[in-house]
Write an enzyme that holds these catalytic residues in place. Structure first.
Site, PDB file in Angstrom:
ATOM      1  N   GLN A  39      35.736  41.262  43.553  1.00  0.00           N
ATOM      2  CA  GLN A  39      36.460  41.994  44.727  1.00  0.00           C
ATOM      3  C   GLN A  39      35.848  42.053  45.905  1.00  0.00           C
ATOM      4  OE1 GLN A  39      39.984  43.393  45.059  1.00  0.00           O
ATOM      5  NE2 GLN A  39      39.864  41.522  43.928  1.00  0.00           N
ATOM      6  N   GLU A  89      38.718  46.897  49.208  1.00  0.00           N
ATOM      7  CA  GLU A  89      38.757  46.901  50.580  1.00  0.00           C
ATOM      8  C   GLU A  89      37.420  47.132  51.211  1.00  0.00           C
ATOM      9  OE1 GLU A  89      42.882  48.350  52.249  1.00  0.00           O
ATOM     10  OE2 GLU A  89      42.405  49.213  50.261  1.00  0.00           O
TER      11      GLU A  89
END
Length: 725
Positions: free
Chosen positions: A608, A675
């Site tokens: 990620q 994020e």
């Protein structure tokens, strides 16, 4: 990197899965091609839908010529506003399709063709001729327009304006000052899986409250917004009459958080072709028109500091376009409110409403663009003072949240900066323009990153025992992040059983209501619910729960957590080389160091984080939108013209983290990681470009033409200085 701190004694989920390097549960199925995505779900006798799109930005449709489409072999239905079923409640402006002759933006769906094959549907849709009474469209975004306004609230219900002290006076009195204007391009969603749907309208079930009237197989980041608020009232049905199935999702990054108009088109077509599955998968060009994007931004930043480099004034303002169809205003300056210690601050969002397609969430909405401006300005301030950029950030580390006065749950930004600098070799950094390799100028840059807690709603999970196996069910989604794997680990910990004994069920209505896979909140929100359900099951039945027993529970944020400022933090380091001949920028290596709570699975976390960093490189160097203000369309609206990073653009990239446990996010100790990986990347690359070539770029992407212009300007200024001397 392993820097440990004592874990809170009341943390419930501490066990064998902490930072485990566990293979993804769905990896074998995906690698073998047996994992069925939405468009691949088995249905009997499907038909295919292709949208008809508007060729004008604003106006009224005065007529259709559908004769050629209707004569195309295999065509079953040509649907326009003249014959489409009526929608009931206007829950969202962009979903109100085929209900009138009005056109509100270019690329709007104004009709659809359904045929026996996708080829016939597309051919017929492109043969439909449309006549318009075109109106003048307002398409030109500019920060100095007279109709610019400051919204009371922006995304996340955050304030549009915040002010503390007299910023102008504090700035004027500062020993050191920098002021700059920063621009970011619009960025468009292009996940590997284009947006698909299969719609099946079931006849004869209208009056049964719990009987399914419509089934949608589609790709989403969680069924909850569709199920409760948007699609059922729009389509005139009860929530229990809509079934949504999203077993696997091929990437989303925010684009699949909320429903888009193609779902409504497919549902309306299926209603007219009852019991006949209607399949639709958007093309790349259609995705540039209707599934949202990150809006462009214009930002100004002014920083004032005392003689020692401590901030005395911060003024950060942003301007962005907004669609008249549906409101979406990013929280661009919100991170600046809490990032560094400064008692005098002003942060303001501005917007202007245009006749354009609606924007939507895209990885790190708000923080991505806002931190690019702030962290570039911080680098400029460090250069102005003659201070190391890391030291400047350390000197402005706050003891508490400057905006709210709350203590931070954990804040390890300084550790990320210090340890990242050591690992990256920051001490070898040279003054701008001094490190050369032939035509290449080489430099190092750094930027901070942050991403907030996103506690929107409590999630609910249900655990059912079946012999020696446990089924964990909730309405969350795994959009390719590895959520199934991580939730399996957390459930196994909470239950005290092997991971092989746990099955996680996601991605369907009818399961317990849960938070979306968005806002980097999935792991801790869903983990809270699983921990609560496991504790409830064990309280009722002990360690040997009988087969058939179950327990369901909501997971809430820890008591007292609202009295803490909860964020993840990180530091990005970049080494770039800049060609003096062509202006090309190459990123040789990158390092991200993160303080993001407990890392449950090292393998999926690293994926990620480096995925976010890769997207950051892409946006920093390549992704640029050319919006034609004459006609209202994206001129490079396909993957031939809209450039994204390829394998050759990504070199040595690594993500590491410190061992951190944040009890205020929940019993798992985890924060969000999806994020924060992208947030500071463009600023780190831009700051490295300055260190390499001595030119400051404030407009992303950093394309060769911009670099060449700045190099030429710098050379001309140097020549003029020599001549003047």
């Amino acid at each position: 990197m392993s820097v440990r701190r004592p874990r809170p004694p009341h943390a419930e989920l501490v066990g064998s899965a902490a930072s485990a390097d566990t293979e993804r549960i769905d990896a074998p199925a995906k690698a073998a091609g047996t994992a069925r995505y939405a468009y691949e779900q088995p249905v009997d006798d499907p038909v295919y839908l292709h949208p008809i799109v508007s060729a004008v930005a604003k106006g009224t449709i005065t007529g259709f010529d559908t004769s050629r489409a209707e004569q195309t072999h295999g065509v079953l239905l040509v649907m326009t506003h003249e014959n489409a079923p009526r929608l009931r409640v206007k829950t969202s402006g962009d979903l109100w399709v085929l209900q009138s002759a009005k056109v509100r933006h270019r690329g709007q769906f104004i009709g659809a063709v359904v045929a026996q094959t996708p080829q016939a549907a597309r051919c017929a849709a492109e043969s439909v001729e449309v006549e318009y009474r075109e109106e003048a469209a307002d398409l030109d975004f500019s920060f100095d327009r007279p109709d610019v306004y400051v919204p009371r609230r922006v995304n996340g219900m955050l304030r549009g304006r915040s002010s503390h002290g007299d910023v102008d006076a504090a700035f004027a009195a500062s020993a050191h000052q920098v002021a700059g204007t920063y621009e970011t391009s619009a960025h468009y969603h292009n996940p590997i899986e284009p947006h698909p749907v299969i719609a099946v309208w079931h006849s004869g079930r209208r009056w049964a409250p719990s009987a399914t009237r419509l089934t949608l197989f589609e790709a989403n980041q969680g069924a909850f917004p569709y199920h409760l608020s948007l699609l059922p009232p729009l389509l005139g049905m009860l929530p229990g009459q809509l079934r949504i199935v999203s077993p696997y999702v091929g990437g989303s990054f925010g684009s699949k958080l909320f429903p888009h108009p193609h779902l409504v088109l497919a549902a309306l077509a299926a209603k007219q072709l009852k019991d006949r599955p209607v399949k639709c998968e958007l093309t790349r060009r259609q995705m540039f028109r209707t599934v949202g994007y990150r809006p462009q931004s214009h930002q100004t930043v002014r920083l004032g500091a005392d003689a020692d480099g401590r901030l005395t004034a911060v003024d950060h303002q942003s301007w962005a376009p907004n669609s008249k169809t549906r409101r979406f205003i990013e929280q661009t300056v919100d991170a600046t409110r809490m990032m560094y210690a400064a008692t005098t601050r002003r942060t303001v969002h501005h917007a202007v409403d245009l006749d354009i397609a609606p924007a939507t969430f895209m990885r790190a909405p708000g923080e991505f663009g806002g931190m690019f401006a702030l962290e570039t300005a911080m680098d400029e301030l460090a250069e102005r003072i003659g201070l190391d950029p890391i030291e400047l950030r350390v000197r402005n580390e706050p003891d508490f949240d400057p905006e709210t006065g709350k203590p931070f749950s954990t804040r390890n930004l300084v550790r990320c900066l210090r340890e990242g600098a050591q690992q990256f070799g920051w001490s070898s950094r040279t003054p701008p323009g001094e490190h050369r390799d032939g035509e290449w100028l080489i430099g190092l840059g750094v930027a901070s990153a942050t991403y907030p807690n996103q506690h929107f709603m409590p999630s609910r999970a249900r655990i059912t025992c079946s012999g020696d196996r446990y089924s964990v069910a909730l309405q969350g989604a795994d959009p390719g992040t590895g959520a199934r794997t991580v939730l399996t680990q957390l459930a196994a910990e909470a239950l005290g059983v092997p991971e092989a004994a746990v099955d996680v069920v996601l991605g369907e209505t009818g399961l317990p209501l849960a938070m979306l896979a968005g806002g980097s909140a999935g792991t801790y929100e869903w983990g809270n619910a699983i921990a609560a359900a496991a504790a409830k099951l064990r309280r009722r039945h002990g360690a040997d729960a009988p087969s058939g027993s179950s327990a369901a529970a909501f997971g809430f944020a820890p008591r007292g957590s609202r009295r803490r400022s909860r964020h993840a933090f990180g530091a990005h380091f970049a080494q770039v080389r800049v060609s003096r001949a062509t202006g090309e920028v190459r990123v040789d290596r990158m390092l991200g160091v993160y303080g993001a709570g407990r890392i449950v699975n090292a393998r999926t976390a690293r994926s990620q984080l480096i995925g976010g960093m890769t997207m950051g490189v892409s946006s920093a160097l390549h992704e640029e939108t050319y919006f034609d203000t004459r006609f209202g369309h994206v001129a490079n609206g396909d993957l031939a013209g809209y450039h994204i990073a390829a394998h050759a653009d990504i070199n040595d990239i690594e993500a590491v983290w410190i061992d951190e446990f944040d009890e205020w996010f929940g019993p798992s100790g985890a924060k969000g990681i999806g994020e924060i990986g992208i947030v500071g990347v463009p600023a780190a690359i831009g700051n490295a470009i300055y260190n390499a070539a001595g030119v400051r770029l404030r407009d992303i992407p950093f394309t060769p033409d911009k670099v060449i212009v700045e190099l030429e300007n710098r050379a001309a200024a140097t020549t003029a200085g020599i001549s003047g001397g």
